[in-house]
Write a protein that holds these residues in place. Structure first.
Motif, PDB file in Angstrom:
ATOM      1  N   HIS A 138       0.715  -1.070   0.511  1.00 13.80           N
ATOM      2  CA  HIS A 138      -0.229   0.190  -0.068  1.00 13.80           C
ATOM      3  C   HIS A 138       1.087   1.304  -0.192  1.00 13.80           C
ATOM      4  CE1 HIS A 138      -3.352  -2.356   0.757  1.00 13.80           C
ATOM      5  NE2 HIS A 138      -2.614  -2.816   2.359  1.00 13.80           N
ATOM      6  N   ASP A 141      -0.298   4.022  -1.959  1.00  3.95           N
ATOM      7  CA  ASP A 141      -1.601   4.767  -1.715  1.00  3.95           C
ATOM      8  C   ASP A 141      -0.921   6.288  -0.474  1.00  3.95           C
ATOM      9  OD1 ASP A 141      -3.567   3.343  -1.952  1.00  3.95           O
ATOM     10  OD2 ASP A 141      -3.657   2.126  -0.917  1.00  3.95           O
ATOM     11  N   SER A 147      -4.892   9.221  -3.667  1.00  2.26           N
ATOM     12  CA  SER A 147      -5.458   8.551  -2.513  1.00  2.26           C
ATOM     13  C   SER A 147      -6.469   8.833  -1.837  1.00  2.26           C
ATOM     14  CB  SER A 147      -4.214   7.343  -2.078  1.00  2.26           C
ATOM     15  OG  SER A 147      -3.902   8.452  -1.211  1.00  2.26           O
ATOM     16  N   ALA A 150      -9.689   9.912  -3.383  1.00  2.00           N
ATOM     17  CA  ALA A 150     -10.265   8.047  -4.232  1.00  2.00           C
ATOM     18  C   ALA A 150     -11.000   7.025  -3.057  1.00  2.00           C
ATOM     19  CB  ALA A 150      -8.511   7.967  -4.341  1.00  2.00           C
ATOM     20  N   GLU A 151     -10.373   7.047  -2.138  1.00  2.00           N
ATOM     21  CA  GLU A 151     -10.973   6.431  -0.701  1.00  2.00           C
ATOM     22  C   GLU A 151     -12.286   6.763  -0.647  1.00  2.00           C
ATOM     23  OE1 GLU A 151      -9.772   3.856   0.266  1.00  2.00           O
ATOM     24  OE2 GLU A 151      -7.667   3.855   0.170  1.00  2.00           O
TER      25      GLU A 151
END
Length: 422
Positions: A138, A141, A147, A150-151
């Motif tokens: 990860h 990320d 990110s 995106a989350e």
């Protein structure tokens, strides 16, 4: 074509001293500070050894064991705040997902996990050479600030625009301004927007130590951050998140949504002057305020309360006071001004959104949060900074301002929702 209007219909807040909008509001109106000695790591070697930390247990806040392992603390804050904001709004996102977007502000991204990974991957015997074999799957990320957006988009199935805005300490304000632009342009009807930050790590504390922007009053952490006070000596680092559910007015009215406030104006300027320095006359922040008022169609006299940037650095408080006088004229002397940073600290890219949430709650409750720790007013600073105790009264229009390293200056105007039809 009439201008599309944007309203706030949901709030989610993760803040030092309490998680959730209710705990946050009670804390800031009581003026109970959450600054304390740093517990996240051993800060004994640092100049400033204080922070406003969030007491956060991922499992207690509804995050799965996998989310706890995988996500940086900033991303965890954002998800918890998003879930609260969506629940608070009562909005069920079961329509066209391309009409829902995300805009997240963050100044330093996934600092905690990125620094942890760097330590794990570094071999000090080989001059800090990075050994990729130990990298987390990860790591990408943490390395990419995008990110965070995106989350949140994944969480709510938002398939419209998803963006991270990174403009230093105005990121949280600017992310909301960007979200408003997207709704006004007509491409989306709903934006999940705000800021998140978890910067309490050795590298971030070292950054501000190096330029002496943070307070060194380590023996009195509770009262260290004191905006507009004669004895102020800098800010105290904080962390947290605020996510706001923004809707186009007609979309909100169609489902009979509860509306906290309308965002009527936003503007941003750059001083093109210095990375950390500010002009004493505050001309660029004044320009942002004037432009935000113009977009709102309101005169300076309409402002009932100013939520200040209020960092407690010598230059910021002078700069901000001058900017308010320049933009509001004589009305600046009649307008209550306060900073909530003594309570929740300065959470960099998140704090602008946290402060806008405070503005929305101030309108809803008819209460102005106080400036905690303001015991010795600086005679140079002669506005009404609402020292120590909250004030009750009807609040119709609020101005929230931000100022960031890099010369970023932003202003947003919020107004009490009016009865309207579409």
């Amino acid at each position: 074509m009439s201008r599309r209007r944007i309203v706030i219909t949901g709030l989610g807040i993760v803040a030092p001293g309490g998680i959730g909008a209710k705990a946050f509001w009670e804390r800031i109106t009581a003026g109970r500070t959450a600054t304390r000695p740093i517990t996240a790591f051993d800060a004994s070697a640092f100049r400033s050894r204080m922070a406003a930390e969030v007491d956060f247990d991922a499992s207690q806040e509804g995050l799965s064991a996998r989310e706890n392992r995988r996500l940086d603390r900033a991303a965890q804050f954002a998800l918890v705040a998003t879930r609260e904001a969506l629940g608070d709004s009562g909005l069920v996102l079961d329509g066209d997902p391309t009409r829902v977007g995300v805009s997240i502000g963050s100044a330093v991204g996934c600092t905690v996990k990125l620094e942890e990974e760097y330590v794990v991957l570094s071999d000090t015997s080989r001059h800090w050479e990075v050994d990729h074999r130990y990298a987390s799957p990860h790591l990408h990320d943490y390395y990419m600030p995008g990110s965070l957006a995106a989350e949140v988009a994944w969480e709510v199935n938002a398939q419209g625009p998803a963006t991270v805005v990174s403009a230093g300490c105005t990121s949280g304000l600017d992310s909301l301004g960007h979200a408003c632009d997207l709704i006004r342009e007509g491409g989306v009807d709903v934006m999940v927007a705000g800021g998140t930050e978890a910067p309490i790590s050795p590298i971030t504390v070292a950054c501000f130590d190096a330029i002496k922007a943070t307070s060194a009053r380590n023996d009195d952490a509770e009262h260290a951050l004191r905006p507009f006070d004669r004895t102020r000596d800098g800010f105290v680092l904080g962390e947290g998140a605020a996510i706001l559910l923004l809707e186009e007015l007609g979309h909100a009215l169609a489902r009979d949504a509860r509306i906290y406030a309308e965002i009527t104006g936003f503007a941003a300027r750059s001083n093109a002057y210095h990375m950390t320095g500010l002009r004493a006359d505050g001309v660029e922040l004044a320009a942002a305020v004037t432009a935000a008022l113009a977009e709102s169609g309101l005169p300076a006299e309409a402002i009932d309360y100013v939520n200040a940037h209020g960092t407690a650095t010598k230059q910021n408080d002078r700069h901000e006071t001058a900017a308010l006088k320049a933009s509001l004229g004589d009305h600046a002397y009649r307008t209550p001004v306060s900073s909530i940073k003594p309570v929740v600290g300065h959470s960099l890219g998140a704090v602008g959104s946290i402060e806008v949430a405070a503005c929305a709650l101030a309108i809803a409750h008819g209460t102005i949060p106080p400036t905690a720790n303001l015991h010795e007013p600086d005679p140079e600073l002669d506005l009404d900074y609402v020292p120590l105790e909250a004030r009750e009264g009807r609040i119709s229009t609020v101005l929230s301002v931000g100022s960031g390293f890099g010369g970023f200056q932003s202003a947003m105007v919020l107004a009490r929702p009016k009865k309207a039809t579409v």
